[in-house]
Design an enzyme around this catalytic site. Structure first.
Site, PDB file in Angstrom:
ATOM      1  N   PHE A 153       0.870  -1.160   0.000  1.00 17.12           N
ATOM      2  CA  PHE A 153       0.000   0.000   0.000  1.00 17.12           C
ATOM      3  C   PHE A 153       0.921   1.227   0.000  1.00 17.12           C
ATOM      4  O   PHE A 153       1.978   1.217   0.620  1.00 17.12           O
ATOM      5  CB  PHE A 153      -0.982   0.033   1.179  1.00 17.12           C
ATOM      6  N   THR A 154       0.483   2.279  -0.681  1.00 17.82           N
ATOM      7  CA  THR A 154       1.355   3.440  -0.943  1.00 17.82           C
ATOM      8  C   THR A 154       2.032   3.982   0.318  1.00 17.82           C
ATOM      9  O   THR A 154       3.255   4.013   0.409  1.00 17.82           O
ATOM     10  CB  THR A 154       0.517   4.547  -1.607  1.00 17.82           C
ATOM     11  N   ASP A 159      -2.342  -4.578   9.241  1.00 12.07           N
ATOM     12  CA  ASP A 159      -2.969  -3.313   8.857  1.00 12.07           C
ATOM     13  C   ASP A 159      -4.472  -3.554   8.964  1.00 12.07           C
ATOM     14  O   ASP A 159      -5.085  -4.175   8.096  1.00 12.07           O
ATOM     15  CB  ASP A 159      -2.568  -2.916   7.433  1.00 12.07           C
ATOM     16  N   LYS A 208     -11.637   4.558   7.890  1.00 15.18           N
ATOM     17  CA  LYS A 208     -12.383   3.616   7.043  1.00 15.18           C
ATOM     18  C   LYS A 208     -13.389   2.849   7.908  1.00 15.18           C
ATOM     19  O   LYS A 208     -14.453   3.370   8.206  1.00 15.18           O
ATOM     20  CB  LYS A 208     -11.404   2.659   6.343  1.00 15.18           C
ATOM     21  N   ARG A 210      -5.397   3.857  -9.442  1.00 11.91           N
ATOM     22  CA  ARG A 210      -4.654   2.893  -8.634  1.00 11.91           C
ATOM     23  C   ARG A 210      -3.866   1.997  -9.595  1.00 11.91           C
ATOM     24  O   ARG A 210      -4.093   0.817  -9.715  1.00 11.91           O
ATOM     25  CB  ARG A 210      -5.599   2.038  -7.762  1.00 11.91           C
ATOM     26  N   PHE A 236       1.155  10.360  -6.911  1.00 13.33           N
ATOM     27  CA  PHE A 236      -0.225  10.391  -7.399  1.00 13.33           C
ATOM     28  C   PHE A 236      -1.041  11.523  -6.797  1.00 13.33           C
ATOM     29  O   PHE A 236      -1.984  12.009  -7.410  1.00 13.33           O
ATOM     30  CB  PHE A 236      -0.914   9.052  -7.102  1.00 13.33           C
TER      31      PHE A 236
HETATM   32  C1  P70 Z   1      -7.602   5.257   0.622  1.00 13.20           C
HETATM   33  C2  P70 Z   1      -6.957   5.772   1.900  1.00 13.20           C
HETATM   34  C3  P70 Z   1      -5.418   4.746   3.446  1.00 13.20           C
HETATM   35  C4  P70 Z   1      -4.768   3.574   4.016  1.00 13.20           C
HETATM   36  C5  P70 Z   1      -5.133   2.273   3.614  1.00 13.20           C
HETATM   37  C6  P70 Z   1      -4.478   1.163   4.165  1.00 13.20           C
HETATM   38  C7  P70 Z   1      -4.841  -0.228   3.762  1.00 13.20           C
HETATM   39  C8  P70 Z   1      -3.138   2.582   5.464  1.00 13.20           C
HETATM   40  C9  P70 Z   1      -3.744   3.725   4.943  1.00 13.20           C
HETATM   41  C10 P70 Z   1      -3.257   5.074   5.399  1.00 13.20           C
HETATM   42  C11 P70 Z   1      -6.326   7.131   1.760  1.00 13.20           C
HETATM   43  C12 P70 Z   1      -5.244   7.166   0.755  1.00 13.20           C
HETATM   44  C13 P70 Z   1      -3.923   7.024   1.157  1.00 13.20           C
HETATM   45  C14 P70 Z   1      -2.919   7.020   0.225  1.00 13.20           C
HETATM   46  C15 P70 Z   1      -3.234   7.129  -1.106  1.00 13.20           C
HETATM   47  C16 P70 Z   1      -4.528   7.330  -1.513  1.00 13.20           C
HETATM   48  C17 P70 Z   1      -5.530   7.337  -0.575  1.00 13.20           C
HETATM   49  N1  P70 Z   1      -6.097   4.733   2.391  1.00 13.20           N
HETATM   50  N2  P70 Z   1      -3.501   1.348   5.061  1.00 13.20           N
HETATM   51  O1  P70 Z   1      -8.262   6.063  -0.038  1.00 13.20           O
HETATM   52  O2  P70 Z   1      -4.167   5.638   6.255  1.00 13.20           O
HETATM   53  O3  P70 Z   1      -4.954   7.683   5.029  1.00 13.20           O
HETATM   54  O4  P70 Z   1      -5.403   7.357   7.475  1.00 13.20           O
HETATM   55  O5  P70 Z   1      -3.113   7.860   6.684  1.00 13.20           O
HETATM   56  O6  P70 Z   1      -6.103   2.079   2.699  1.00 13.20           O
HETATM   57  O7  P70 Z   1      -7.503   4.065   0.318  1.00 13.20           O
HETATM   58  P1  P70 Z   1      -4.422   7.223   6.353  1.00 13.20           P
END
Ligand code: P70
Length: 468
Positions: A135-136, A226, A269, A393, A460
């Site tokens: 994950f990013t 996670d 989430k 994505r 991104f």
């Molecule tokens: C999304 C968001 C956050 C996310 C996650 C998982 C599986 C950690 C985090 C980080 C927001 C996002 C984040 C980066 C790029 C694009 C969008 N996902 N692990 O839209 O959490 O955002 O609270 O710091 O999906 O999927 P946070």
């Protein structure tokens, strides 16, 4: 005209509805196509750079976009805004202990704050961090702490057309191969996400979690979760895994977490709030390190960058999120959209996962190579058609290899339609589906994009594009 039929009738069953009603509404505004032509150009064809007032239905993310309940709002009024020892912290701690089962809690402002703390405390520079797909933000924090990410997800996760039940699982043979290559001492920990966001919200089975736990015990390696969408993951276990159909989602979540040494969380989430996160572990010594580091980056260990009221909303949201009828309707809505699109032959990741529909931009635009950014292009086209906002994505999100500087070229080139929790209705889903169809019907006219500005980190978010 034939007699109209409800969706349930079309499927030969009784319809179901959400287990809540709406008490407060927020108007939406629709723009016209010439305006959107301009706003998308001004945003560099990047949906992250649009102003939300220029968006009609916002499916950019399911993160922090949830509608809170009346009880959560009431809880906000009981915020104890003390610098230290806020009462709401203890409520949150109790909720995490009860539902996730971890002993020691450190709140953070959101998920990446927690990722930062755990990565810095557990990774020694040069160590590997195997994970079930990147994950990013997770990978970036692991790399910034000196770690090397290694993808150990099952191969089928990279195939949008494979209809496996648990496409988020870890492939234990990949873990064996890694340990044979680098040795157990070079593995910082296993980074397990459930569900797996970048694979399409795909779940991990209980059997897999148990097997990875056994592997970790055999090799003396720690296992961290996670837990961002672990409640949604528990729903899939209840639905698909033998022996779990009669168990409550709350109990499935608890068992799943019992195989972990700790977890980090973006509460934005699953937990039905707009901001918040945490990291929680069972080991006291590790907790002390995390609790010490949080005061440097987030705030005191009883608020971690949050207001007391935010922690209260989170504590209540956690309890609401594990209710079976809630989670069934949440994932049911995502599936409703998925069923329409599937019926119309729109290429997407299947089976549909927990939080979003992931359109398969490679098959959507077979005439565009990955260098033309098909998923970015699809998000820009969808916005132009109807003002619906999606998220790339694919190759843009994947970024560059820190060693070689080349683009990572992920197999999955996806455009995500993430569904906020308790926010939109079935009618909104119909409008979304029709817009995707309209964009699909015009797919041959599309030529792709060129990247004209590329930031260093998490490109991104702020990259800019121009049409080819
Ligand atoms: C999304 C968001 C956050 C996310 C996650 C998982 C599986 C950690 C985090 C980080 C927001 C996002 C984040 C980066 C790029 C694009 C969008 N996902 N692990 O839209 O959490 O955002 O609270 O710091 O999906 O999927 P946070």
């Amino acid at each position: 005209m034939p007699a109209p039929k409800t969706f349930g009738q079309q499927l030969g069953r009784r319809s179901w509805a959400e287990p809540w009603k709406i008490k407060m509404v927020e108007p939406l505004f629709m723009t016209d196509r010439p305006t959107r032509e301009r706003t998308r150009r001004e945003a560099g064809y990047n949906t992250f750079l649009l102003r939300s007032r220029d968006v009609y239905i916002d499916l950019l993310t399911d993160s922090g976009t949830n509608a809170m309940s009346d009880r959560q709002w009431a809880g906000m009024m009981t915020g104890d805004e003390a610098y230290a020892g806020s009462e709401n912290f203890y409520h949150l701690e109790e909720a995490v202990q009860r539902h996730y089962g971890f002993m020691h809690l450190v709140p953070t402002h959101q998920g990446r704050g927690a990722e930062h703390l755990i990565s810095r405390t557990v990774i020694r520079p040069g160590q590997y961090v195997p994970g079930n797909m990147y994950f990013t933000t997770t990978r970036l924090h692991q790399e910034m702490a000196g770690g090397i990410f290694e993808d150990v997800i099952v191969d089928i996760a990279h195939d949008p057309q494979d209809r496996g039940d648990f496409k988020g699982n870890i492939d234990l043979a990949k873990l064996d191969a890694l340990i044979a290559r680098v040795g157990a001492s070079q593995i910082a920990y296993i980074s397990l996400a459930a569900t797996v966001n970048m694979a399409g919200g795909q779940p991990v089975s209980m059997a897999n979690a148990r097997a990875v736990r056994a592997w970790c015990d055999a090799h003396n390696v720690r296992l961290f979760l996670d837990a961002t969408r672990a409640v949604e993951n528990a729903f899939f276990i209840q639905e698909r895994e033998p022996g779990y159909a009669d168990k409550r989602v709350a109990d499935i979540l608890h068992e799943f977490c019992s195989y972990m040494d700790g977890a980090w969380m973006s509460a934005k989430k699953d937990s039905l709030v707009n901001i918040g996160g945490w990291v929680a572990v069972n080991e006291w010594a590790l907790f002390e390190e995390l609790r010490n580091l949080v005061v440097v980056f987030e705030g005191l260990h009883t608020y971690g960058g949050l207001a007391g009221r935010d922690m209260e909303a989170m504590a209540i949201g956690i309890a609401e999120s594990v209710q079976d009828e809630y989670i069934r309707s949440r994932i049911g809505q995502v599936r409703y959209l998925g069923m329409l699109l599937e019926e119309w032959g729109i290429p997407m990741v299947e089976p549909v996962g927990g939080h979003a529909i992931f359109l398969d931009a490679r098959r959507f635009y077979p005439h565009l190579t990955q260098d033309r950014f098909p998923a970015q292009t699809l998000a820009a086209e969808l916005y132009l058609d109807s003002g619906i906002r999606a998220m790339e994505r694919g190759i843009v999100s994947a970024g560059r290899d820190p060693k070689t500087g080349d683009h990572h070229r992920p197999k999955l080139e996806l455009t995500r339609l993430a569904i906020p929790r308790r926010v939109y209705t079935q009618a909104h889903m119909d409008v979304v589906a029709e817009s995707v169809k309209a964009v699909f019907d015009r797919r041959a006219e599309v030529r792709g994009l060129e990247m004209v500005y590329e930031p260093t980190y998490l490109r991104f978010f702020q990259a800019r594009f121009e049409p080819r």
